[in-house]
Design an enzyme around this catalytic site. Structure first.
Site, short mmCIF file in Angstrom:
data_model
loop_
_atom_site.label_atom_id
_atom_site.label_comp_id
_atom_site.label_asym_id
_atom_site.label_seq_id
_atom_site.Cartn_x
_atom_site.Cartn_y
_atom_site.Cartn_z
N ASP A 1 0.87 -1.04 0.09
CA ASP A 1 -0.27 0.08 0.17
C ASP A 1 0.84 1.25 -0.14
O ASP A 1 2.24 1.19 0.39
CB ASP A 1 -0.85 -0.19 1.32
CG ASP A 1 -1.99 0.97 1.17
OD1 ASP A 1 -2.03 1.62 0.14
OD2 ASP A 1 -3.06 1.02 1.82
C1 BGC Z 1 -4.53 3.08 0.08
C2 BGC Z 1 -5.46 2.09 -1.09
C3 BGC Z 1 -5.02 3.18 -2.17
C4 BGC Z 1 -3.46 3.42 -2.64
C5 BGC Z 1 -2.91 4.79 -3.43
C6 BGC Z 1 -4.16 3.93 0.05
O1 BGC Z 1 -3.80 4.96 1.14
O2 BGC Z 1 -4.95 2.58 1.04
O3 BGC Z 1 -6.54 1.41 -0.81
O4 BGC Z 1 -5.24 2.41 -3.47
O5 BGC Z 1 -3.55 4.77 -1.02
O6 BGC Z 1 -4.08 5.70 -4.13
#
Ligand code: BGC
Length: 790
Positions: A261
């Site tokens: 993530d």
């Molecule tokens: C979120 C993800 C997301 C990623 C990119 C993160 O903060 O938890 O779900 O895909 O950011 O934006």
């Protein structure tokens, strides 16, 4: 632009590097593996390390020297949030895309074909916007009603979450676009999400939190999986060898790559060792250098880096080879599709006196009350926020579509900017009183539900609640039309005649809501999450959001309806519940056998008849109950479901196949799924509290399960097991004799409980040396390798 880069890359690979590598993206996977192997052998350590993190915010690293291209990763999940360039965050300046209903709405459809089609459409949009991997679906379990991202996740149930996730992934990937199954794993709280430890036992982890991922991986093989921010049993999601390698790769056979993530990686060396491929985003080379140093110092084996890079390039080249040229975003088609999807997801929770649907014969004057009718809340806050291609408004839409037959009046009712301002209620009452029916649009304003923040309560704004109650006092046909991404309390539940849960219905939600309200679409949504009467009734009430970096999953496997069932707490609306404008009858529940083994499985059929006078759809739910289990089990668990469409009077027989896993629990000591012999009840239900038909089946297990006894196993367990009792009889005959009545055999020994309720290791002391420490060891040793049939 994309085409040009790929062509340049491919041309460069075939000409410049002809001596070193045949670099056409090959059609035959075996050729492709050979080529990738060659490519990897050409890469320097520095280049390999650079491939283990992104190129920027939204793309994987490229190596121009070897014509290794980059691919584009973009949010998701229920619409594309593509930044203008890969190195821009893309909040506010993203490209327009179709905003579909969010995951909690999609889940309420319980419709695998529908979700597959949504996936297809998202895949098409990704192709049109040069995106190779869409970052979704999010299938984390809704453990607490307070979870800030509940609107973005499917369900409280592992089977439903996993099946819907698999359908979504298969849909997107059918278009040559990858997905990122997220957030692996047990990422169920937003508070301090970068550090919070999800503390739970192994059984809970496997039965509730890993099962959805397992189903999605086995059924859909997402190209990527996103490792979560949080820690699980003390280990970061990005650094867990158990989750990333043992479970994901070895047990489930995952073939894709794991990405982090965004900003989730703490220790990049530990992450690579655990089985994580790409750190995202890739903003500098600080972590690449740590990996290079670790290889140079011998801490990290370069062969492992090679394997990770091989996996990465496999996905990168696959993505490039599946890119489609000239795909246009069909705004109109997808908008109309989003409307149909919204209508399929809407859940009718109350319809007293058949207050709905609205038709001109019944109601000529319709009062529409509440600002959401003109200023819709159609999605949630955070990384899933889509810039819609269009946005329908309910009031405008119904005037356009029904204005010739019906008079519509409108009152704002509340201000979205002030929860405690009741000044608009009187005006709304005047509008309601002179109409034949009042549709009150209310729910949760945008800031109530967001990524990064958990809710602290589950109430709607006071002004919305007061408005509904006050309107209901002056208008008997009052329908609350709710806009919210997750469960809310409804203090006015007994005051209104109708409640329509419309979720966060996406950019075309207004049309979907109108279709249901005016009866063009018969509602068929069912709750994928329990709505409690009050927060205090909820399973994680004492353990959410956690404190001091720890969140204890104290309710264990009793999540959602499993908890309400066990505690006999009546929810406001149960899991699986949703009304229709027609009725369905269940009959002829039949099994392929009355007794089965874990190998044979069971076919279950049930007949469903539409006994009303309009066409409709029913979600048939199949729950399994273990009547006697050696471990605690939920009262029942959802194992299968099917959504069927029926014309008035029509009947269909639905068939479900249950296998041994559907009868099993996860045994944390033996680290395996066990289907115990005995009676199971299989129930066909219209909701978790509306069991229509049930029948028993006897299961005779053929599993050979390790005994798994050790020196801490109690004497009583050794004695109760037939095989180990024989060992005891040989080992300590005299001691046993001391408890055996005259003239009886050793098997009739009468031990008082306090003599046998101790771990075996204590028996040298308890028997005053009659059982020696060596005999304890000997017994344990002899019992190793023994198995039993559960
Ligand atoms: C979120 C993800 C997301 C990623 C990119 C993160 O903060 O938890 O779900 O895909 O950011 O934006």
């Amino acid at each position: 632009m994309k085409n040009l880069l790929l062509l340049t890359a491919l041309a460069f690979m075939t000409t410049t590097l002809s001596q070193t590598v045949t670099a056409q993206t090959p059609k035959d996977p075996q050729d492709s593996q050979v080529n990738i192997k060659r490519l990897v052998s050409q890469l320097t350590l520095e280049e390999k390390a650079s491939l283990l993190s992104g190129r920027d915010d939204w793309s994987t690293q490229s190596i121009e020297r070897l014509a290794i291209p980059w691919i584009w990763l973009s949010d998701g999940p229920h619409g594309l949030r593509r930044a203008p360039q890969t190195n821009k965050p893309g909040y506010g300046d993203q490209l327009p895309a179709t905003a579909y209903p969010t995951a909690s709405a999609l889940a309420a459809s319980w419709d695998l074909d529908l979700i597959y089609q949504v996936g297809q459409s998202l895949g098409e949009e990704s192709q049109a916007q040069d995106v190779n991997v869409l970052l979704g679906p999010g299938i984390n379990i809704k453990r607490s009603v307070l979870g800030g991202r509940n609107f973005e996740f499917f369900s409280e149930d592992p089977v439903l979450s996993g099946e819907l996730g698999a359908a979504y992934i298969n849909g997107v990937q059918s278009q040559g676009v990858g997905t990122s199954l997220k957030h692996y794993a047990a990422n169920n709280v937003e508070t301090r999400r970068m550090y919070m430890n999800s503390g739970m036992d192994d059984r809970t982890l496997h039965e509730i939190y890993l099962t959805p991922f397992e189903i999605a991986v086995r059924k859909a093989q997402p190209w990527t999986i996103m490792a979560s921010y949080n820690r699980i049993q003390g280990v970061y999601g990005t650094q867990s060898p158990y989750l990333l390698t043992d479970v994901l790769k070895k047990q489930w056979g995952y073939q894709g790559i794991v990405i982090s993530d965004w900003f989730a990686v703490v220790d990049p060396v530990a992450a690579v060792k655990a089985g994580m491929h790409i750190e995202m985003p890739g903003l500098n080379t600080v972590n690449d250098n740590l990996i290079i140093d670790a290889v140079k110092s011998g801490e990290l084996d370069e062969a492992l880096i090679d394997r990770m890079v091989t996996d990465i390039l496999t996905i990168v080249f696959k993505a490039k080879s599946l890119e489609k040229q000239g795909v246009e975003l069909d705004v109109e088609k997808h908008h109309n599709h989003a409307r149909r999807v919204a209508a399929e997801s809407i859940t009718l929770l109350k319809n007293q006196n058949n207050v709905l649907p609205v038709n001109p014969q019944k109601y000529q004057e319709v009062a529409i009350i509440g600002e959401f009718a003109v200023n819709p809340r159609f999605q949630g806050n955070g990384s899933s926020e889509v810039k819609p291609t269009r946005l329908d408004q309910f009031l405008e839409l119904v005037k356009r579509e029904y204005g010739e037959q019906i008079n519509f009046s409108y009152a704002q009712g509340y201000q979205l900017s002030n929860d405690n301002d009741f000044s608009l209620i009187d005006e709304a009452k005047e509008v309601a009183v002179s109409a034949d029916i009042a549709l009150v649009f209310a729910g949760l304003p945008l800031h109530y539900e967001s990524e990064g923040i958990d809710r602290t309560h589950i109430d709607m704004p006071a002004s919305h609640n007061r408005l509904i109650s006050e309107i209901a006092k002056v208008q008997k046909n009052t329908v609350a039309v709710l806009t919210n991404g997750s469960a809310v309390t409804m203090p006015w539940v007994n005051e209104v005649n109708g409640i329509l849960e419309t979720w966060l219905a996406g950019q075309a939600g207004a049309g979907g809501i109108a279709d249901v309200i005016f009866g063009k679409v018969n509602p068929s949504g069912k709750l994928a999450e329990t709505f409690p009467v009050k927060l205090e009734d909820t399973p994680a009430f004492f353990n959410f959001p956690g404190e001091q970096g720890e969140v204890l999953y104290g309710e264990q496997i009793f999540v959602g309806y499993r908890y309400y069932d066990k505690k006999k707490i009546e929810p406001l609306f149960p899991f699986g519940f949703g009304l229709s404008y027609t009725d369905f009858e269940y009959s002829e529940l039949a099994f392929s056998a009355t007794s089965i083994t874990d190998k044979t499985g069971l076919d279950v059929t049930v007949k469903i008849t539409n006994s009303g006078d309009v066409a409709g759809k029913e979600v048939v739910q199949l729950y399994v109950t273990d009547v006697h289990s050696s471990l605690q089990r939920p009262k029942k668990e959802l194992k299968k479901f099917s959504k069927i469409a029926l014309e008035p009077g029509q009947a269909k027989t639905v068939t479900f196949q249950l296998d041994s896993r559907d009868f099993s629990y996860y045994d944390a000591i033996r680290k395996m799924w066990i289907a115990e012999s005995g009676e199971f009840v299989v129930s066909a239900a219209s909701s978790s509290l509306d069991i229509r038909l049930s029948q028993s089946v006897m299961l005779q297990s053929t599993q050979q399960v390790p005994l798994a006894f050790d020196e801490y196993t109690f004497f009583k367990d050794y004695w109760n097991n037939r095989q180990t009792r024989e060992l005891l009889k040989q080992l300590v005959p005299n001691w046993i004799k001391g408890f055996t009545p005259e003239g009886k055999s050793a098997d009739d020994a009468e031990f008082q409980d306090f003599m046998v309720e101790h771990p075996f290791i204590k028996y040298p002391y308890i028997t005053n040396g009659e059982i020696s420490p060596t005999q304890v060891k000997e017994l344990v040793k002899k019992s190793q390798g023994m198995t039993y049939t559960p």
